[in-house]
Design a protein around this motif. Structure first.
Motif, PDB file in Angstrom:
ATOM      1  N   ARG A  32     103.936 -31.971 -26.504  1.00 46.37           N
ATOM      2  CA  ARG A  32     103.290 -32.840 -25.518  1.00 46.37           C
ATOM      3  C   ARG A  32     104.207 -33.206 -24.350  1.00 46.37           C
ATOM      4  N   THR A  33     105.495 -33.355 -24.623  1.00 48.47           N
ATOM      5  CA  THR A  33     106.423 -33.749 -23.557  1.00 48.47           C
ATOM      6  C   THR A  33     107.593 -32.777 -23.504  1.00 48.47           C
ATOM      7  N   SER A  34     108.282 -32.765 -22.376  1.00 48.32           N
ATOM      8  CA  SER A  34     109.439 -31.874 -22.252  1.00 48.32           C
ATOM      9  C   SER A  34     110.562 -32.302 -23.193  1.00 48.32           C
ATOM     10  N   ALA A  35     110.700 -33.599 -23.409  1.00 53.60           N
ATOM     11  CA  ALA A  35     111.730 -34.076 -24.346  1.00 53.60           C
ATOM     12  C   ALA A  35     111.420 -33.592 -25.762  1.00 53.60           C
ATOM     13  N   ASP A  36     110.146 -33.659 -26.146  1.00 58.01           N
ATOM     14  CA  ASP A  36     109.753 -33.175 -27.472  1.00 58.01           C
ATOM     15  C   ASP A  36     109.974 -31.674 -27.585  1.00 58.01           C
ATOM     16  N   SER A  37     109.697 -30.942 -26.511  1.00 62.98           N
ATOM     17  CA  SER A  37     109.881 -29.490 -26.572  1.00 62.98           C
ATOM     18  C   SER A  37     111.354 -29.144 -26.762  1.00 62.98           C
ATOM     19  N   GLU A  38     112.232 -29.883 -26.114  1.00 62.25           N
ATOM     20  CA  GLU A  38     113.671 -29.656 -26.306  1.00 62.25           C
ATOM     21  C   GLU A  38     114.081 -29.963 -27.739  1.00 62.25           C
ATOM     22  N   ASP A  39     113.587 -31.090 -28.254  1.00 63.55           N
ATOM     23  CA  ASP A  39     113.909 -31.468 -29.634  1.00 63.55           C
ATOM     24  C   ASP A  39     113.390 -30.428 -30.631  1.00 63.55           C
ATOM     25  N   ALA A  40     112.168 -29.963 -30.427  1.00 62.45           N
ATOM     26  CA  ALA A  40     111.569 -28.979 -31.333  1.00 62.45           C
ATOM     27  C   ALA A  40     112.349 -27.661 -31.284  1.00 62.45           C
ATOM     28  N   ALA A  41     112.725 -27.233 -30.089  1.00 64.42           N
ATOM     29  CA  ALA A  41     113.482 -25.986 -29.954  1.00 64.42           C
ATOM     30  C   ALA A  41     114.845 -26.113 -30.634  1.00 64.42           C
ATOM     31  N   GLN A  42     115.511 -27.230 -30.426  1.00 64.61           N
ATOM     32  CA  GLN A  42     116.818 -27.442 -31.051  1.00 64.61           C
ATOM     33  C   GLN A  42     116.703 -27.464 -32.570  1.00 64.61           C
ATOM     34  N   GLN A  43     115.663 -28.114 -33.069  1.00 63.28           N
ATOM     35  CA  GLN A  43     115.460 -28.170 -34.522  1.00 63.28           C
ATOM     36  C   GLN A  43     115.241 -26.767 -35.084  1.00 63.28           C
ATOM     37  N   ALA A  44     114.422 -25.973 -34.401  1.00 61.57           N
ATOM     38  CA  ALA A  44     114.147 -24.608 -34.867  1.00 61.57           C
ATOM     39  C   ALA A  44     115.430 -23.772 -34.868  1.00 61.57           C
ATOM     40  N   LEU A  45     116.221 -23.883 -33.820  1.00 64.08           N
ATOM     41  CA  LEU A  45     117.462 -23.111 -33.743  1.00 64.08           C
ATOM     42  C   LEU A  45     118.452 -23.573 -34.808  1.00 64.08           C
ATOM     43  N   TRP A  46     118.528 -24.868 -35.031  1.00 65.76           N
ATOM     44  CA  TRP A  46     119.433 -25.396 -36.051  1.00 65.76           C
ATOM     45  C   TRP A  46     119.007 -24.912 -37.435  1.00 65.76           C
ATOM     46  N   LEU A  47     117.693 -24.987 -37.717  1.00 67.25           N
ATOM     47  CA  LEU A  47     117.208 -24.523 -39.020  1.00 67.25           C
ATOM     48  C   LEU A  47     117.443 -23.023 -39.193  1.00 67.25           C
ATOM     49  N   LEU A  48     117.264 -22.260 -38.124  1.00 63.99           N
ATOM     50  CA  LEU A  48     117.525 -20.826 -38.210  1.00 63.99           C
ATOM     51  C   LEU A  48     118.990 -20.577 -38.551  1.00 63.99           C
ATOM     52  N   SER A  49     119.887 -21.299 -37.907  1.00 65.05           N
ATOM     53  CA  SER A  49     121.317 -21.091 -38.184  1.00 65.05           C
ATOM     54  C   SER A  49     121.666 -21.418 -39.627  1.00 65.05           C
ATOM     55  N   ARG A  50     120.970 -22.382 -40.204  1.00 62.30           N
ATOM     56  CA  ARG A  50     121.242 -22.784 -41.587  1.00 62.30           C
ATOM     57  C   ARG A  50     120.526 -21.927 -42.626  1.00 62.30           C
ATOM     58  N   HIS A  51     119.345 -21.398 -42.267  1.00 62.46           N
ATOM     59  CA  HIS A  51     118.503 -20.743 -43.271  1.00 62.46           C
ATOM     60  C   HIS A  51     118.211 -19.274 -42.985  1.00 62.46           C
ATOM     61  N   VAL A  52     118.941 -18.660 -42.066  1.00 63.42           N
ATOM     62  CA  VAL A  52     118.661 -17.260 -41.738  1.00 63.42           C
ATOM     63  C   VAL A  52     118.793 -16.368 -42.968  1.00 63.42           C
ATOM     64  N   GLY A  53     119.644 -16.716 -43.880  1.00 63.16           N
ATOM     65  CA  GLY A  53     119.815 -15.931 -45.098  1.00 63.16           C
ATOM     66  C   GLY A  53     118.599 -15.925 -46.002  1.00 63.16           C
ATOM     67  N   ASN A  54     117.697 -16.882 -45.806  1.00 62.72           N
ATOM     68  CA  ASN A  54     116.493 -16.971 -46.632  1.00 62.72           C
ATOM     69  C   ASN A  54     115.302 -16.226 -46.037  1.00 62.72           C
ATOM     70  N   ILE A  55     115.441 -15.753 -44.813  1.00 61.22           N
ATOM     71  CA  ILE A  55     114.344 -15.018 -44.181  1.00 61.22           C
ATOM     72  C   ILE A  55     114.471 -13.574 -44.634  1.00 61.22           C
ATOM     73  N   ARG A  56     113.431 -13.076 -45.263  1.00 64.44           N
ATOM     74  CA  ARG A  56     113.521 -11.777 -45.936  1.00 64.44           C
ATOM     75  C   ARG A  56     113.546 -10.581 -45.011  1.00 64.44           C
ATOM     76  N   ALA A  57     112.849 -10.653 -43.875  1.00 61.31           N
ATOM     77  CA  ALA A  57     112.750  -9.475 -43.016  1.00 61.31           C
ATOM     78  C   ALA A  57     112.700  -9.895 -41.555  1.00 61.31           C
ATOM     79  N   LEU A  58     113.175  -9.026 -40.708  1.00 62.42           N
ATOM     80  CA  LEU A  58     113.149  -9.289 -39.268  1.00 62.42           C
ATOM     81  C   LEU A  58     111.725  -9.536 -38.794  1.00 62.42           C
ATOM     82  N   ALA A  59     110.771  -8.842 -39.371  1.00 64.62           N
ATOM     83  CA  ALA A  59     109.372  -9.000 -38.969  1.00 64.62           C
ATOM     84  C   ALA A  59     108.855 -10.413 -39.247  1.00 64.62           C
ATOM     85  N   ALA A  60     109.441 -11.122 -40.195  1.00 60.36           N
ATOM     86  CA  ALA A  60     109.000 -12.476 -40.535  1.00 60.36           C
ATOM     87  C   ALA A  60     109.660 -13.541 -39.668  1.00 60.36           C
TER      88      ALA A  60
END
Length: 173
Positions: free
Chosen positions: A42-70
């Motif tokens: 809804r807001t640009s601040a929320d979009s920044e927070d959501a993007a940062q959260q996604a990138l942070w989670l990816l850095s922590r959990h990339v080993g759990n993602i089974r395939a590049l397609a997922a």
């Protein structure tokens, strides 16, 4: 997100814990994640927070993602959930209508519900999935889960609560 911009070698190296590969992966997905967050939040601040959260989670959990397609769908689900969470936090979305949700579930075929529930559990981060499966499917007690995982009761309860919120958000979406 174009999985084509990420090589299988980079993805696999990141999954195995290569820090340089994780950095390359984050750099490659960041523009698409930010663009999706701007369109979803809804807001640009929320979009920044959501993007940062996604990138942070990816850095922590990339080993759990089974395939590049997922990878793309996993990241976009994280961004979408985070945008919804942030919108609810500031009151931009209606509260959860449990009666309407139950009525919607009752209208759907049982086989479809099972598939949706299985997909919801699969979408959970592993630390939440494990606790939720132990409690809800194996019907273990909080104390038994804590003992098996070497966690405190409070940690198990917190993970179970978070897992159920994520499951609910997934099934609502």
């Amino acid at each position: 997100m174009s999985a084509m911009s990420i090589t299988d070698e980079t993805f696999e190296a990141a999954r195995l814990g290569d820090r340089d590969a994780v950095v390359r992966l984050l750099e490659r997905v960041q523009p698409d994640i930010r663009r999706y967050a701007r369109a979803s939040c809804r807001t640009s601040a929320d979009s920044e927070d959501a993007a940062q959260q996604a990138l942070w989670l990816l850095s922590r959990h990339v080993g759990n993602i089974r395939a590049l397609a997922a990878l793309s769908s996993w990241l976009f689900r994280v961004v979408r959930r985070e945008c919804l969470r942030l919108a609810r936090r500031i009151g931009l979305m209606d509260g959860f209508d449990e009666a309407a949700f139950e009525a919607r579930l009752a209208e759907r075929p049982e086989a479809e519900l099972r598939l949706d529930l299985a997909a919801a559990f699969e979408a959970l981060p592993p630390l939440y999935r494990e606790v939720a499966l132990m409690r809800d499917l194996r019907e273990m007690t909080i104390d038994d889960i804590a003992a098996e995982l070497g966690l405190s009761r409070q940690a198990v309860k917190a993970r179970l609560h978070r897992a159920r919120l994520l499951l609910r958000d997934y099934l609502k979406g």
